[in-house]
Structures are given as C-alpha cells and as structure tokens.
Write an enzyme that holds these catalytic residues in place. Sequence first.
Site, PDB file in Angstrom:
ATOM      1  CE  LYS A 156      -2.391  -1.222   1.929  1.00 61.55           C
ATOM      2  NZ  LYS A 156      -2.680  -2.413   1.105  1.00 61.55           N
ATOM      3  CG  ASP A 173      -0.313  -0.346  -0.829  1.00 59.30           C
ATOM      4  OD1 ASP A 173      -0.145   0.253   0.247  1.00 59.30           O
ATOM      5  OD2 ASP A 173      -1.079  -1.324  -0.945  1.00 59.30           O
ATOM      6  CG  ASP A 180       0.134  -4.799   0.331  1.00 60.10           C
ATOM      7  OD1 ASP A 180      -0.746  -4.513   1.163  1.00 60.10           O
ATOM      8  OD2 ASP A 180      -0.108  -5.426  -0.720  1.00 60.10           O
ATOM      9  CG  HIS A 230       2.189  -8.901  -3.406  1.00 60.69           C
ATOM     10  ND1 HIS A 230       1.266  -9.919  -3.360  1.00 60.69           N
ATOM     11  CD2 HIS A 230       1.603  -7.852  -2.757  1.00 60.69           C
ATOM     12  CE1 HIS A 230       0.185  -9.519  -2.721  1.00 60.69           C
ATOM     13  NE2 HIS A 230       0.358  -8.263  -2.338  1.00 60.69           N
ATOM     14  CB  CYS A 287      -4.503  -1.008  -2.175  1.00 65.09           C
ATOM     15  SG  CYS A 287      -4.021  -2.751  -1.903  1.00 65.09           S
TER      16      CYS A 287
END
Length: 212
Positions: free
Chosen positions: A110, A9, A51, A85, A155
């Site tokens: 994800k 991420d 993300d 976000h 994460c």
Amino acid sequence: MNRALLLVDLQNDFCAGGALAVPEGDSTVDVANTLIDWCKARGDAIVASQDWHPANHGSFASQHNAEPYTQGELDGLPQTWWPDHCVQNSEGAELHPLLKQKAVDAVFHKGENPQTDSYSAFFDNGHRHKTGLDVWLRHHEITELIVMGLATDYCVKFTVLDALQLGYTVNVITDGCRGVNIQPQDSAQAFMTMAAEGATLYTLADWQETHA
C-alpha cells in the site's frame, strides 16, 4: 478456513532504529509470532500489509520542506507529514526479521501512489483505489479477521474501519498494537473508535482463552 490473521505493517522502519519508529513497536513481533502459530494450528490464513512508498512520496515531510509530524494537505485530504519511511525495496520497508515470514500466505503493498497516502490495508486514504487484499480474502471465502500491528492510531485503525465497512467480522488484539501517539491519547481513542464501529477488542491471552 473462513478466518485470517492480518498483520499490519510490521516493518523495520516502524520498529526500534527505524525511520518512523513507533514506541515499543518491536514488542508486537512476539505477539504476531504467537498468533501465527495459533492460527496455523487451526488452518487460518495469514496475510500481511506493507507500506511500500516511492522515494518521492507526497506524504514525506522532505517533499514539502516541512517539519515531520506537522499537518498539511495532500490529494485534497488532511495529511500528517511523515519522515521518509518504508521506501520500496529498502531495508526499512522489509518485514521485521524476527517475524515468522515463511508462514505468511500473502503480502499486500500500500502507499505506492506518490500522490496520496494509504493508511488502510484495503484502500488509499481517499478511497479511490483498492489494494488486492479484499479480493484475496473473498476469493478464499474469509469473513472474519484478527488484526494487529503498527501503528494503532493510523494504519491499524483505518484498516479495521475499512474491514468493518466491507462487512468483515473484526477482532483486534490490543497488545499486538502500538501507536505513534502524536497526541498522548491517540491510541486509546483509536481503540475506542474501532470498538464503537463494531470491532471486538481482545488481549492475546483473552483471545486464546475464549477461542481455545
């Protein structure tokens, strides 16, 4: 090739000026680029997670009239309510512009299901659905991972714990990670948890020295 660098991420929204900026998040990009060069020179694979939330994702505080960073429940699981976000196809969801993205062999999304959050690059938080990451790694006969990214206490931690559960050898580059730290010790505790479960922690310099 049985080793891969997994970049977790490294997205605009988690870096300076982003919607969910992690303190010093940008500083991870230089570490990532150094590792990318190091891994490429040795024939290691390089993969990244992103993300990738729909605009109405259930983890967003805005969907519950809640204050960001407060606690609730989503999909039967404890949930931190986050600022909106990494909305799909937004600038905030893009990988950091200074990251050597052309070297990345595959990117795995994800958090696409609005009903459940997904910290880990392997599973959603309820372990009900897998991303394509594990299948890709096994297809390429990868057994060892070098993991770094954002954020340490969410994460990165859950990605590492899932990787260990799946049987991978996991190395974490600590100075390639930064945490949200809603509580001041969250990142330190995350590193302790990862190590206790079987991950080996290195600084970038230590990794390069011991794997010269």
